[in-house]
Each structure stands twice: as structure tokens, then as C-alpha cells.
Design an enzyme around this catalytic site. Structure first.
Site, mmCIF file in Angstrom:
data_model
loop_
_atom_site.group_PDB
_atom_site.id
_atom_site.type_symbol
_atom_site.label_atom_id
_atom_site.label_comp_id
_atom_site.label_asym_id
_atom_site.label_seq_id
_atom_site.Cartn_x
_atom_site.Cartn_y
_atom_site.Cartn_z
ATOM 1 N N LYS A 13 2.580 5.418 3.399
ATOM 2 C CA LYS A 13 1.869 4.879 2.589
ATOM 3 C C LYS A 13 1.323 3.490 2.836
ATOM 4 C CE LYS A 13 2.880 2.609 -1.192
ATOM 5 N NZ LYS A 13 1.645 1.500 -1.175
ATOM 6 N N GLU A 48 12.514 -3.368 6.875
ATOM 7 C CA GLU A 48 12.156 -4.409 7.409
ATOM 8 C C GLU A 48 11.494 -5.584 6.440
ATOM 9 O OE1 GLU A 48 12.120 -5.288 10.581
ATOM 10 O OE2 GLU A 48 12.653 -3.230 11.698
ATOM 11 N N CYS A 98 5.988 -12.008 8.477
ATOM 12 C CA CYS A 98 7.504 -12.146 7.913
ATOM 13 C C CYS A 98 8.460 -13.112 8.681
ATOM 14 C CB CYS A 98 8.156 -10.642 8.215
ATOM 15 S SG CYS A 98 7.589 -9.903 9.848
ATOM 16 N N GLU A 154 10.815 -17.642 0.957
ATOM 17 C CA GLU A 154 9.759 -17.123 1.762
ATOM 18 C C GLU A 154 8.369 -17.337 1.102
ATOM 19 O OE1 GLU A 154 8.761 -13.086 2.337
ATOM 20 O OE2 GLU A 154 8.433 -13.342 4.499
HETATM 21 P P1 NAD Z 1 5.844 -5.659 -0.696
HETATM 22 O O1 NAD Z 1 6.983 -5.482 -1.095
HETATM 23 O O2 NAD Z 1 4.955 -6.279 -2.177
HETATM 24 O O3 NAD Z 1 5.078 -4.306 -0.400
HETATM 25 C C1 NAD Z 1 5.285 -3.579 0.552
HETATM 26 C C2 NAD Z 1 4.858 -2.251 0.447
HETATM 27 O O4 NAD Z 1 5.769 -1.375 -0.506
HETATM 28 C C3 NAD Z 1 3.677 -2.022 -0.156
HETATM 29 O O5 NAD Z 1 3.209 -0.652 0.469
HETATM 30 C C4 NAD Z 1 3.745 -1.557 -1.551
HETATM 31 O O6 NAD Z 1 2.873 -0.650 -2.050
HETATM 32 C C5 NAD Z 1 5.281 -0.897 -1.527
HETATM 33 N N1 NAD Z 1 5.779 -1.088 -2.757
HETATM 34 C C6 NAD Z 1 5.938 -1.721 -3.922
HETATM 35 N N2 NAD Z 1 6.945 -1.614 -4.821
HETATM 36 C C7 NAD Z 1 7.500 -0.526 -4.366
HETATM 37 C C8 NAD Z 1 8.552 0.309 -4.940
HETATM 38 N N3 NAD Z 1 9.032 0.183 -6.344
HETATM 39 N N4 NAD Z 1 8.843 1.531 -4.291
HETATM 40 C C9 NAD Z 1 8.322 1.696 -3.021
HETATM 41 N N5 NAD Z 1 7.520 0.970 -2.338
HETATM 42 C C10 NAD Z 1 6.914 -0.083 -3.023
HETATM 43 O O7 NAD Z 1 5.352 -6.679 0.413
HETATM 44 P P2 NAD Z 1 3.661 -6.918 0.578
HETATM 45 O O8 NAD Z 1 3.547 -8.300 0.002
HETATM 46 O O9 NAD Z 1 2.776 -5.944 0.867
HETATM 47 O O10 NAD Z 1 4.160 -7.928 2.157
HETATM 48 C C11 NAD Z 1 4.749 -8.907 2.515
HETATM 49 C C12 NAD Z 1 6.247 -8.916 2.576
HETATM 50 O O11 NAD Z 1 6.419 -8.276 3.639
HETATM 51 C C13 NAD Z 1 6.771 -10.278 3.004
HETATM 52 O O12 NAD Z 1 8.067 -10.513 2.377
HETATM 53 C C14 NAD Z 1 6.968 -10.202 4.536
HETATM 54 O O13 NAD Z 1 8.171 -10.904 4.957
HETATM 55 C C15 NAD Z 1 7.281 -8.666 4.547
HETATM 56 N N6 NAD Z 1 7.099 -8.229 5.912
HETATM 57 C C16 NAD Z 1 8.066 -7.877 6.631
HETATM 58 C C17 NAD Z 1 7.805 -7.569 7.988
HETATM 59 C C18 NAD Z 1 9.122 -7.240 8.796
HETATM 60 O O14 NAD Z 1 8.813 -6.334 9.662
HETATM 61 N N7 NAD Z 1 10.329 -7.509 8.658
HETATM 62 C C19 NAD Z 1 6.614 -7.324 8.509
HETATM 63 C C20 NAD Z 1 5.529 -7.740 7.514
HETATM 64 C C21 NAD Z 1 5.696 -8.112 6.417
#
Ligand code: NAD
Length: 491
Positions: free
Chosen positions: A174, A249, A283, A393
Site C-alpha cells: 500500500k 520501521e 526518519c 519528532e
Molecule cells: P504515517 O504513519 O502517517 O503513514 C505511514 C503509512 O501507514 C501510510 O501508508 C498510511 O496510509 C498508513 N497507515 C495510516 N494509518 C494506518 C492504520 N491504522 N493501519 C495501517 N496503516 C495505516 O506516516 P507518514 O506521515 O506517511 O510518514 C512519516 C513518518 O514515517 C515519520 O514518523 C517518519 O519517521 C516515518 N518513517 C520511518 C522510516 C524508517 O525507515 N524508520 C522511513 C520513512 C519514514
């Protein structure tokens, strides 16, 4: 919200998913289908059928590598690389030059790296005495549900698809609803790469519906999630009833520690890039810079030079741009709220702190106001450990620069966080560098560099930054289980 949109091939979106906007001009540029739980179910069934089908199941690793390499070839084709980079720049604000020059090539290289592993995923033979012959087989888990954010497309997709497919799984991936265009484009390329039907399924949809449906689906054997720590908790909860294999992650508040014996120019270059690149939307951003008191003022001056020289804020399609707009209005508002909180809590805004207007960027409107989600690169000093900008963050171009006295104090400050994604140390002492690296509570450590990640190197967090690792050989462990086979030699 309904948006009438017809794709160039005449396909009409039946259930548009919000608006996809050019985040500089706020113009609507596209809409994408919002997958429902039913759509996810169809994708999972297709992946399950493909996992059992001999067109995939009976392929050797060498054969699985063929469509993986083909997908990498397609990503390296100029027209496709241009399209992917443009989609990412338009929707997330990533500078086009970065997307085209580094991010898309890294996605291709990641796929190639894992294609190379596909026929080298071996078990062991084990000496268990004279009466037994024992060997192990690295066995694919089945259907891998993969959920990615928006900030590193298409690298995050490649980091998920590569190891899963190399190990022989099938996938339902997704893409983020915030910026799905590049991920959906990649899905088209995956189809052209010649994977058997049902092996690679990509859905676009909202997290609460499509993401949750993947995390909870009983037909999904593994969930690999990248996103915020808060969402990771929900994913873990949804995956618990069926005890899925889970990799998370998540976010970070990563420290960079600069000792007084460091090359200060080098430290300023890396700590600036480590948090200010991609408008801070990384991240593993090194968003807490801890500097030994003897070099604190000198370091701050060098850091200011870096921001002034390098942090060119502007149109992501301009070659000189280092920092584009934040990904969305929500993220822009969030970063601005953090800047307000720092002021309210008594921190000093050493530089920056403004928005598009003060950053001098953004399209000029007839009203004379500037538009676009631009935030000035912002440096906070006089920061106390209790402040929100020190602990949380921000995911924006914001850094705190805080003095420390001793190595012991620096380590205590560095590890005083719920997160454990990344850390950096700057020193000319080899002994100190390794001593500090050993003591950092973080999955990724850099010495005399920061946030310089590589697809060949394992990446992952400890504490609330995640569970498990991706990338490198470690990425493979997340997509297979070890089956032992024991032969009774006395029978
Ligand atoms: P987010 O958690 O809002 O969304 C990430 C994904 O999860 C999206 O595809 C979203 O649709 C999905 N999602 C949201 N609610 C969900 C649920 N209830 N069940 C299942 N999936 C769901 O994060 P974001 O705003 O897209 O990205 C930013 C965050 O991602 C920051 O906290 C950043 O640190 C983290 N990040 C981590 C890494 C890593 O490798 N550690 C890499 C990139 C980003």
C-alpha cells in the site's frame, strides 16, 4: 471528496481519494482510487493464489531475479525515471534533482541488489550426531503486506519489494495516500517487468481503511510497515490476533554528538545535511545536535554558514533548490506549531523560524501573498531537555543545538529519548568514536558523517523506532522462516 478526473487512457476513477495537489501551488493535479477493505481482500486473494501457483512457487532464485532486474532496468530508463522523479517532486516537494539523480537510481540499485541475493539465500547443514542428517531451508513466509510512507518513494517501495520477492513471497503493497502517484507509477512498471499475475499487487488507499485491512487480514502472513510510531502501534495491534510476522520501521529523534576534537567544518556539513535535506522529512534526521561546550560557538557559526550557503529554499524543479516545500498543509501546520512551541517554552530561535513569506519563496499570488508549504530552515538554541522540540519528532527543517560538557553527559543526553533509530558521532579519536558508537542506543550509527544510509547496509531502529531491520542482508531475514529438516539415518 469527489474529484472528476479521467486518466489519459480514458479510465475514470470511481472512488477518488481526496486531492493530490502540487504542494507548491496547491493546484489539484490528480486523484487516485481509495482502496476499500474489499479491494484489499481481492489483492490478498490474488497474492495468495500466486504464492501457491507454480508460475512463481517453482521458480528458482535465479529465475525470480529476472523480473526484479527488469524492473530495475525500467526504473533506469530515462522516460520512466523522469516520470517517477517528477511525480515525487510535484507531490512531496522533494527537489527534482535529488529524486532524479539519487532517489530513483537508488531504488533501481536496491532492486538489483536483492535480485542478486535471490539465488544466494541458503540454509545450513548441521552436525547433530551420527544418526541424523540435518539441514535448514530458508522458506518464504507467504503473502507480505507492505505499508509505506510518502517521503522516499520509490526507495521505500524497492526496499520492501526487493527482499520479499527475492525470498519468494508475493506482496500486497500500500502506497501512501499523501502522495501515491510515484508508487502507482512504479506499480505499472512492475506489471511491465513480467512478474507472474498476482505476485506484485499495489493498492492506494487511506491508512485507516486500506492499511488497516492489510494489517488485520488473516490471509496476510507478514506485515512490513514504515511510518510513524503512533501508526506502528496500531498496526501491531491489528496484526496481533493472527500473530503475523511484523517488521516496523518508525520515527526518530536522532542525536549527532560533536566533540571538541572533531573536524568542525566536516561536522557542520554533515549535521546540516543530516536534518535539513528533504525539508527535514527523514526518519533518521539528526535533529538533536549535541556539541561540546569548548567548540559550541565555533560550531554554531559554521552551522549558520551551511544553512546560509546550502539551504536554498524554493521550487523543487529549480536545479539550485536544496529544500522544497513540506509535503502537505497538515505537515506544514505541524512544523509551524513546533516552532511556536519552542518560542513559548523559552527556546531561542537562533535562525529561521519563518514561513514561505519570510523564506522569500513560493509562487506570488495576485494578493501579493506567497503560497506553498515552505518553512525556513530553523535552528533552536537555549533548548532544555523537557521542551517538545528536543523530545518529539518534528519532520521538518528544524534542529536543536545543545551544549554538553563530558562524554558521559553527551551519551546520557543522546540516549535520553524514547527513540533509537540513528545516531552520529564526530571526533578525531578512534577510541572515542568506537566507544561512543558502542554506547549509542540506536540501530544505525555514523562516525564523522550523519544520516548517510545505504541500501547494502542494514537499517532499523531499537526502542520505539521499530522492530527488525531492512536493507542489506538483514532485510532478507524479515521475509523468510527457517525450516529444519532432520533425516533419521538409522531407519
Ligand atoms: P504515517 O504513519 O502517517 O503513514 C505511514 C503509512 O501507514 C501510510 O501508508 C498510511 O496510509 C498508513 N497507515 C495510516 N494509518 C494506518 C492504520 N491504522 N493501519 C495501517 N496503516 C495505516 O506516516 P507518514 O506521515 O506517511 O510518514 C512519516 C513518518 O514515517 C515519520 O514518523 C517518519 O519517521 C516515518 N518513517 C520511518 C522510516 C524508517 O525507515 N524508520 C522511513 C520513512 C519514514
Amino acid at each position: 471528496m469527489e474529484v472528476a478526473l479521467e486518466a489519459p487512457n480514458g479510465v475514470k476513477w470511481t472512488q477518488p481519494l481526496g486531492l493530490f495537489i502540487n504542494n507548491e501551488t496547491e493546484e489539484v493535479i490528480a486523484a487516485a482510487h481509495a482502496a476499500t477493505a474489499d479491494d484489499v481482500d481481492k489483492a490478498v486473494r490474488a497474492a495468495r493464489a500466486a504464492f501457491q501457483d507454480k508460475s512463481w512457487k517453482h521458480l528458482s532464485g535465479t529465475e525470480r531475479a529476472v523480473p526484479m532486474n527488469k524492473l530495475a532496468d525500467l526504473l533506469e530508463t530515462d522516460a520512466h525515471a523522469d516520470a517517477l522523479a517528477s511525480a515525487q517532486a510535484l507531490t512531496t516537494g522533494m527537489p527534482y534533482a535529488v529524486a532524479r539523480g539519487r532517489v530513483v537510481p537508488t531504488a533501481a540499485a536496491t532492486l538489483r541488489y536483492y535480485a542478486g541475493w535471490a539465488d544466494k539465500i541458503h540454509g545450513q547443514t548441521i552436525d547433530a550426531g551420527r544418526s541424523k542428517a540435518v539441514y535448514t531451508v530458508r522458506t518464504p513466509l507467504g503473502v507480505a503486506g507492505q505499508i509505506v510512507p510518502w517521503n522516499f518513494t520509490p526507495v521505500s517501495e524497492a526496499a520492501k519489494l526487493g527482499p520479499a520477492l527475492a525470498c519468494g513471497n508475493t506482496v500486497v503493497l500500500k502506497v501512501s495516500e499523501v502522495a501515491p502517484l510515484a508508487g502507482l507509477y512504479l506499480a505499472g512498471l512492475a506489471r511491465a517487468a513480467g512478474f507472474p499475475p498476482g505476485v506484485v499487487n499495489v493498492v492506494s488507499g487511506r491508512g485507516g481503511e486500506a492499511g488497516a485491512a492489510i494489517a488485520a487480514h488473516p490471509g496476510v502472513d507478514k506485515v512490513a510497515f514504515t511510518g510513524s510510531t503512533a501508526t506502528a502501534r496500531e498496526v501491531l495491534r491489528l496484526a496481533a490476533p493472527t500473530l503475523k510476522n511484523v517488521t516496523l520501521e518508525t520515527g526518530g529523534k536522532s542525536p549527532a554528538v560533536v566533540f571538541d576534537d572533531a573536524d568542525i567544518d566536516n561536522a557542520a556539513v554533515w549535521t546540516h545535511r543530516g536534518v535539513m535535506a528533504l525539508a527535514g522529512q527523514m526518519c533518521s534526521a539528526t535533529s538533536r545536535v549535541l556539541v561540546q561546550e569548548g567548540v559550541y560557538e565555533r560550531f554554531l557559526a559554521r552551522y549558520r554558514d551551511q544553512v546560509e550557503k546550502v539551504s536554498v529554499v524554493g521550487d523543487p524543479f529549480e536545479a539550485a533548490t536544496f529544500q522544497g516545500p513540506q509535503v502537505s498543509r497538515a505537515q506544514y501546520d505541524r512544523v509551524r506549531a513546533y516552532i511556536r512551541s519552542a518560542r513559548d517554552e523559552g527556546a531561542t530561535v537562533y535562525m529561521g523560524g519563518g514561513d514561505a513569506e519570510s523564506a522569500g519563496v513560493g509562487p506570488q499570488l495576485s494578493s501579493g501573498n506567497k503560497k506553498g508549504f515552505f518553512v525556513e530552515p530553523t535552528v533552536f538554541t537555549d533548548v532544555k531537555p523537557g521542551m517538545r522540540v528536543y523530545r518529539e519528532e518534528i519532520f521538518g527543517p528544524c534542529v536543536v543545538v545543545v551544549p554538553f560538557r563530558t562524554e558521559e553527559e553527551a551519551l546520557a543526553m543522546a540516549n535520553d529519548t524514547a527513540y533509537g533509530l540513528s545516531a552520529a558521532v564526530f571526533t578525531s579519536s578512534v577510541a572515542r568514536a568506537h566507544r561512543v558508537a558502542r554506547e549509542f542506543e540506536a540501530g544505525t550509527v555514523h562516525i564523522n558523517a550523519a544520516n548517510s544510509n545505504d541500501f547494502r547496509v542494514p537499517f532499523g531502529g531499537t526502542k520505539q523506532s521499530g522492530i527488525g531491520s531492512e536493507l542489506g542482508e538483514a532485510g532478507l531475514a524479515a521475509y523468510s522462516y527457517t525450516k529444519s529438516v532432520t533425516v533419521n539415518l538409522d531407519a
